[in-house]
Design a protein around this motif. Structure first.
Motif, PDB file in Angstrom:
ATOM      1  N   GLY A 300       0.866  -1.188   0.000  1.00 43.13           N
ATOM      2  CA  GLY A 300       0.000   0.000   0.000  1.00 43.13           C
ATOM      3  C   GLY A 300       0.892   1.224   0.000  1.00 43.13           C
ATOM      4  N   CYS A 301       0.296   2.387  -0.049  1.00 43.29           N
ATOM      5  CA  CYS A 301       1.081   3.629  -0.067  1.00 43.29           C
ATOM      6  C   CYS A 301       0.632   4.539   1.069  1.00 43.29           C
ATOM      7  N   GLY A 302       1.543   5.345   1.559  1.00 43.89           N
ATOM      8  CA  GLY A 302       1.212   6.340   2.576  1.00 43.89           C
ATOM      9  C   GLY A 302       0.583   5.699   3.794  1.00 43.89           C
ATOM     10  N   SER A 303      -0.554   6.251   4.210  1.00 40.97           N
ATOM     11  CA  SER A 303      -1.225   5.720   5.395  1.00 40.97           C
ATOM     12  C   SER A 303      -1.632   4.265   5.213  1.00 40.97           C
ATOM     13  N   ALA A 304      -1.993   3.912   3.991  1.00 43.29           N
ATOM     14  CA  ALA A 304      -2.381   2.517   3.738  1.00 43.29           C
ATOM     15  C   ALA A 304      -1.191   1.597   4.032  1.00 43.29           C
ATOM     16  N   TYR A 305       0.001   2.035   3.650  1.00 46.87           N
ATOM     17  CA  TYR A 305       1.203   1.260   3.947  1.00 46.87           C
ATOM     18  C   TYR A 305       1.412   1.163   5.461  1.00 46.87           C
ATOM     19  N   VAL A 347      -3.610  -2.843   0.058  1.00 44.99           N
ATOM     20  CA  VAL A 347      -4.396  -1.985   0.953  1.00 44.99           C
ATOM     21  C   VAL A 347      -4.627  -0.649   0.263  1.00 44.99           C
ATOM     22  N   SER A 348      -5.885  -0.229   0.203  1.00 43.24           N
ATOM     23  CA  SER A 348      -6.162   1.075  -0.397  1.00 43.24           C
ATOM     24  C   SER A 348      -7.542   1.564   0.020  1.00 43.24           C
ATOM     25  N   GLN A 349      -7.595   2.785   0.498  1.00 42.48           N
ATOM     26  CA  GLN A 349      -8.883   3.385   0.825  1.00 42.48           C
ATOM     27  C   GLN A 349      -9.677   3.601  -0.454  1.00 42.48           C
ATOM     28  N   SER A 350      -9.046   4.316  -1.392  1.00 38.02           N
ATOM     29  CA  SER A 350      -9.761   4.714  -2.610  1.00 38.02           C
ATOM     30  C   SER A 350      -9.928   3.560  -3.578  1.00 38.02           C
ATOM     31  N   GLY A 351      -8.995   2.609  -3.503  1.00 35.89           N
ATOM     32  CA  GLY A 351      -9.000   1.527  -4.485  1.00 35.89           C
ATOM     33  C   GLY A 351      -8.558   1.994  -5.858  1.00 35.89           C
ATOM     34  N   GLU A 352      -7.972   3.186  -5.937  1.00 31.57           N
ATOM     35  CA  GLU A 352      -7.575   3.721  -7.240  1.00 31.57           C
ATOM     36  C   GLU A 352      -6.107   4.130  -7.293  1.00 31.57           C
ATOM     37  N   THR A 353      -5.356   3.951  -6.219  1.00 33.65           N
ATOM     38  CA  THR A 353      -3.970   4.413  -6.196  1.00 33.65           C
ATOM     39  C   THR A 353      -3.148   3.660  -7.240  1.00 33.65           C
ATOM     40  N   PHE A 354      -2.565   4.417  -8.150  1.00 37.80           N
ATOM     41  CA  PHE A 354      -1.936   3.796  -9.314  1.00 37.80           C
ATOM     42  C   PHE A 354      -0.783   2.877  -8.914  1.00 37.80           C
ATOM     43  N   ALA A 398     -12.139  14.058   3.488  1.00 39.74           N
ATOM     44  CA  ALA A 398     -10.897  14.792   3.780  1.00 39.74           C
ATOM     45  C   ALA A 398      -9.757  14.099   3.053  1.00 39.74           C
ATOM     46  N   VAL A 399      -8.795  14.877   2.588  1.00 40.09           N
ATOM     47  CA  VAL A 399      -7.687  14.264   1.853  1.00 40.09           C
ATOM     48  C   VAL A 399      -6.925  13.282   2.738  1.00 40.09           C
ATOM     49  N   VAL A 400      -6.749  13.618   3.999  1.00 36.04           N
ATOM     50  CA  VAL A 400      -5.981  12.702   4.855  1.00 36.04           C
ATOM     51  C   VAL A 400      -6.878  11.579   5.399  1.00 36.04           C
ATOM     52  N   SER A 401      -6.275  10.432   5.506  1.00 35.79           N
ATOM     53  CA  SER A 401      -7.008   9.262   6.009  1.00 35.79           C
ATOM     54  C   SER A 401      -7.064   9.287   7.517  1.00 35.79           C
ATOM     55  N   THR A 402      -8.213   9.031   8.063  1.00 33.27           N
ATOM     56  CA  THR A 402      -8.340   8.875   9.514  1.00 33.27           C
ATOM     57  C   THR A 402      -9.149   7.609   9.800  1.00 33.27           C
ATOM     58  N   ALA A 483       3.155  10.862  12.542  1.00 35.90           N
ATOM     59  CA  ALA A 483       4.041  11.876  11.955  1.00 35.90           C
ATOM     60  C   ALA A 483       3.523  12.292  10.582  1.00 35.90           C
ATOM     61  N   LEU A 484       3.041  11.320   9.811  1.00 39.06           N
ATOM     62  CA  LEU A 484       2.516  11.651   8.477  1.00 39.06           C
ATOM     63  C   LEU A 484       1.317  12.590   8.590  1.00 39.06           C
ATOM     64  N   LYS A 485       0.412  12.288   9.528  1.00 36.35           N
ATOM     65  CA  LYS A 485      -0.776  13.160   9.688  1.00 36.35           C
ATOM     66  C   LYS A 485      -0.341  14.586   9.989  1.00 36.35           C
ATOM     67  N   LEU A 486       0.623  14.723  10.916  1.00 32.70           N
ATOM     68  CA  LEU A 486       1.047  16.073  11.300  1.00 32.70           C
ATOM     69  C   LEU A 486       1.674  16.800  10.111  1.00 32.70           C
ATOM     70  N   LYS A 487       2.562  16.104   9.394  1.00 30.11           N
ATOM     71  CA  LYS A 487       3.212  16.702   8.220  1.00 30.11           C
ATOM     72  C   LYS A 487       2.177  17.163   7.202  1.00 30.11           C
ATOM     73  N   GLU A 488       1.251  16.261   6.891  1.00 28.54           N
ATOM     74  CA  GLU A 488       0.333  16.506   5.779  1.00 28.54           C
ATOM     75  C   GLU A 488      -0.519  17.746   5.973  1.00 28.54           C
ATOM     76  N   ILE A 489      -1.002  17.951   7.195  1.00 27.56           N
ATOM     77  CA  ILE A 489      -1.958  19.060   7.332  1.00 27.56           C
ATOM     78  C   ILE A 489      -1.414  20.265   8.082  1.00 27.56           C
ATOM     79  N   SER A 602      -6.817  10.645  -4.114  1.00 29.18           N
ATOM     80  CA  SER A 602      -6.368   9.369  -4.669  1.00 29.18           C
ATOM     81  C   SER A 602      -5.376   9.676  -5.776  1.00 29.18           C
ATOM     82  N   VAL A 603      -4.217   9.061  -5.649  1.00 28.73           N
ATOM     83  CA  VAL A 603      -3.108   9.390  -6.545  1.00 28.73           C
ATOM     84  C   VAL A 603      -3.149   8.407  -7.709  1.00 28.73           C
ATOM     85  N   THR A 604      -3.817   8.846  -8.778  1.00 29.69           N
ATOM     86  CA  THR A 604      -4.087   7.930  -9.879  1.00 29.69           C
ATOM     87  C   THR A 604      -3.064   8.044 -11.005  1.00 29.69           C
TER      88      THR A 604
HETATM   89  C1  F6R Z   1      -2.499   9.969   4.169  1.00 31.38           C
HETATM   90  C2  F6R Z   1      -3.089   9.693   2.888  1.00 31.38           C
HETATM   91  C3  F6R Z   1      -2.252   9.064   1.819  1.00 31.38           C
HETATM   92  C4  F6R Z   1      -2.957   7.805   1.301  1.00 31.38           C
HETATM   93  C5  F6R Z   1      -2.196   7.166   0.130  1.00 31.38           C
HETATM   94  C6  F6R Z   1      -2.857   5.879  -0.322  1.00 31.38           C
HETATM   95  O1  F6R Z   1      -3.363  10.632   5.020  1.00 31.38           O
HETATM   96  O2  F6R Z   1      -4.240   9.931   2.713  1.00 31.38           O
HETATM   97  O3  F6R Z   1      -0.966   8.759   2.275  1.00 31.38           O
HETATM   98  O4  F6R Z   1      -3.051   6.920   2.372  1.00 31.38           O
HETATM   99  O5  F6R Z   1      -2.138   8.062  -0.936  1.00 31.38           O
HETATM  100  O6  F6R Z   1      -4.192   6.092  -0.676  1.00 31.38           O
HETATM  101  P1  F6R Z   1      -5.215   4.895  -0.829  1.00 31.38           P
HETATM  102  O7  F6R Z   1      -5.440   4.330   0.531  1.00 31.38           O
HETATM  103  O8  F6R Z   1      -6.447   5.509  -1.406  1.00 31.38           O
HETATM  104  O9  F6R Z   1      -4.571   3.873  -1.731  1.00 31.38           O
END
Ligand code: F6R
Length: 606
Positions: A300-305, A347-354, A398-402, A483-489, A602-604
């Motif tokens: 996964g990436c970011g918070s998903a990782y 692992v992915s919230q959006s299910g679209e992370t490239f 919200a852009v950040v995952s919680t 740390a990621l949450k604090l950095k991001e926002i 979602s970083v597509t």
């Molecule tokens: C952190 C955050 C990003 C996503 C990452 C993966 O708050 O939102 O680090 O977690 O871009 O996104 P998904 O889970 O949609 O694959």
């Protein structure tokens, strides 16, 4: 990232397009635009900035018509500007194109078009498409788009309208999600099904290499080669109310508050008290297959990782299967060894992370078996995996995952429990964990209700430029996410470090100006963590802690204690105050919390 919405039907299109754009705002963008077929010609309005600025730029009388497309753009080729905003049109303002993704051979195609006398009005790769389509001699728009796309290399999700052929929108997909929303006498196109909530009851997802001709009375889908494909509409899950902030100042705050309910949904029907185990039907693994798993690899990436890092820890602890998480963005580029007896988990919230999609496609290509832990139902990664666990956390705007971090971590606890119970985890241990899992929602609600107690920690962090977040073992996963949450926002520099590693380098940077936030559960490693804290204090570093009631830590300047859970589940609770802390710091600094700079939901793209 970029968002697409389109409509063809009997209603006035402009309000529908603007509503769709507002729904897509959460993905992050820098400009927006609409194109409406109005009296046989294309009326286009586009603006750098937010959707409200596009709204203000519209003619007072609006745009009148019942076919149109709209877009929110996240700049890739060309700076954010009015000219680079989508839709893009051909020289005759007949073809309107909205596009997500990157056309890799745009420079070459552009040079060819310029040599033919085409004058470009933007720096984008997308404009190339509008000119290519306009130049095609085919009778139907869908055939013209198909022919144009055959010349194109790269990734796209796109929608096209033609003022001369106003009866249809043509949509196409190759790497960028496209959904068709089915209405009565009207049809929608979007890059994200959330834009369709409240309008379409069923949706059709295009697959890569497919084009759709979408008319008010129906649609047809075919491949780029022209072979028809049969699509069965699926129910669109979700409530439009998820996109209403209600009385909350920010979606992030709302989504933090929603965690108890979201988690109840993740747990619903999955706790098997009879056999003291979890039951995740969607993973489609029989007991014998679970026994055959020799390793688990989480991608996964970011918070998903980071939720995967905790997940790997849970699986290794409870099921005694070697488990490891790796950023999908790295994995995909290093020619990884794929093993038959490894279970790969995307692992992915959006299910679209490239990056995550590309990683699992690589695993599948090499014969590996993959399952997903996903929030967005029917998303590209969910469909690519074909099996797995849906979080049912509801839309995360919200852009950040919680809430999805919490639900993902909990889904991993369920998976670890299920895998553990077919192996050596006893029924008594299983029952202990089930009780712990059931208690989590109320415990989270209790933490959220005590938010005000975090103010001294927030004040200390807000007054610094740099901070360290430290933790050991599963606590390190929590430190990384915090740390990621604090950095991001908040845009403060927060670095997560394994507490055990601090003395191997970064202690050199600790001064009275670098607060250290310690994830300090009352577990077997407490004494070790307290030693690390003492080393920080020796260098005058102020120490803050997220800990448990009754932990004696005289070196800690300010602390917040979370209720005790079962030790394996403690990290889930320890993370909640860090979400609130990031929120409080960012709010104190006046940041744009829901749409932080340079971040997309979602970083597509690569
Ligand atoms: C952190 C955050 C990003 C996503 C990452 C993966 O708050 O939102 O680090 O977690 O871009 O996104 P998904 O889970 O949609 O694959």
């Amino acid at each position: 990232m970029c968002g697409i919405v389109g409509y063809v039907g009997h209603r006035q299109v402009l309000p529908l397009l603007m509503e769709g754009l507002r729904r897509l705002e959460y993905r992050g963008y820098d400009s927006a635009g609409v194109a409406v077929i109005q009296g046989g010609r294309l009326a286009v309005v586009k603006k750098q900035g937010k959707v409200r600025e596009l709204d203000a730029a519209l003619p007072v009388a609006g745009l009148s018509g019942s076919v149109g497309v709209a877009h929110t753009r996240w700049a890739t080729h060309g700076e954010p500007s009015d000219a680079n905003a989508h839709p893009h049109t051909d020289a005759g303002d007949r073809i309107g194109v909205v596009h997500n993704g990157i056309i890799e051979n745009a420079a070459e195609l552009r040079a060819r078009l310029v040599a033919d006398g085409v004058v470009f009005r933007s720096q984008t790769d997308t404009e190339v498409l509008a000119h290519l389509i306009a130049a095609r001699p085919e009778n139907s728009l869908v055939d013209a788009v198909r022919a144009a796309l055959r010349q194109v290399k790269g990734a796209y999700g796109l929608a096209v309208v033609d003022a001369a052929r106003p009866e249809a929108i043509v949509a196409a997909r190759n790497g960028g999600p496209v959904v068709i929303g089915v209405g009565e006498g009207e049809m929608f196109v979007a890059s994200d099904a959330v834009a369709l909530l409240g309008h379409a009851k069923t949706v059709v997802h295009l697959d890569d290499g497919e084009l759709a001709e979408v008319r008010a009375d129906g649609f047809s889908v075919a491949t780029l080669e022209g072979a028809e494909t049969r699509k069965i509409p699926q129910a669109l899950e979700g409530e439009a109310s998820g996109f209403d902030r209600g009385d909350f100042a920010h979606f992030m705050k709302k989504e933090i508050a929603e965690q108890p309910e979201a988690l109840r949904r993740t747990l619903l029907g999955r706790l098997d008290h009879r056999f003291s185990t979890a039951h995740l039907g969607g993973i489609e693994l029989a007991a014998r297959e679970m026994l055959d798993i020799r390793r688990v690899k989480i991608l996964g990436c970011g918070s998903a990782y980071y939720s995967g890092v905790l997940g790997a820890h849970l699986i290794e602890t409870l099921a005694r299967i070697p488990a490891h998480a790796e950023p999908a963005s790295e994995f995909r580029y290093r020619n990884p060894v794929i093993e038959q007896d490894t279970l790969y988990v995307a692992v992915s919230q959006s299910g679209e992370t490239f990056d995550t999609l590309a990683a699992i496609q690589e695993v599948k290509r090499k014969g590996g078996r993959v399952m997903g832990v996903i929030n967005a139902v029917g998303s590209t990664i969910a469909r690519e995996c074909g099996r797995g666990v849906y979080l049912h956390a509801g839309p995360e705007v919200a852009v950040v995952s919680t809430k999805t971090w919490t639900c993902t971590a909990t889904a991993f606890a369920l998976l670890a429990l299920q895998l553990g119970r077919v192996r050596d985890l006893s029924a008594a241990q299983g029952a202990r964990l089930l009780a712990g899992l059931s208690a989590l929602p109320d415990q989270i609600a209790e933490i959220i209700a005590r938010e005000a107690e975090l103010a001294p920690l927030a004040a200390r962090l807000a007054g610094s430029q740099h901070a360290y977040f430290i933790g050991r073992s599963a606590g390190f996963a929590v430190a990384m996410e915090g740390a990621l949450k604090l950095k991001e926002i908040s845009y403060l520099h927060a670095e997560a470090y394994a507490a055990s590693e601090l003395k191997h380098g970064p202690l050199a940077l600790i001064t009275s100006q670098t607060p250290v936030l310690a994830v300090l559960p009352d577990d077997d490693l407490l004494a070790k963590n307290l030693s690390t804290i003492a080393e920080v204090r020796t260098r005058q570093g102020p120490v803050l802690a997220i800990t448990h009631p009754g932990v004696y830590a005289p070196d800690v300047e300010a602390a917040f204690a979370v209720p005790r859970s079962e030790p394996e589940l403690d990290p889930i609770l320890l993370n909640i105050p860090l979400q609130l802390l990031a929120y409080q710091v960012a709010q104190g600094l006046g940041r744009e919390i829901d749409q932080p700079r340079n971040l997309a939901k979602s970083v597509t793209v690569e």
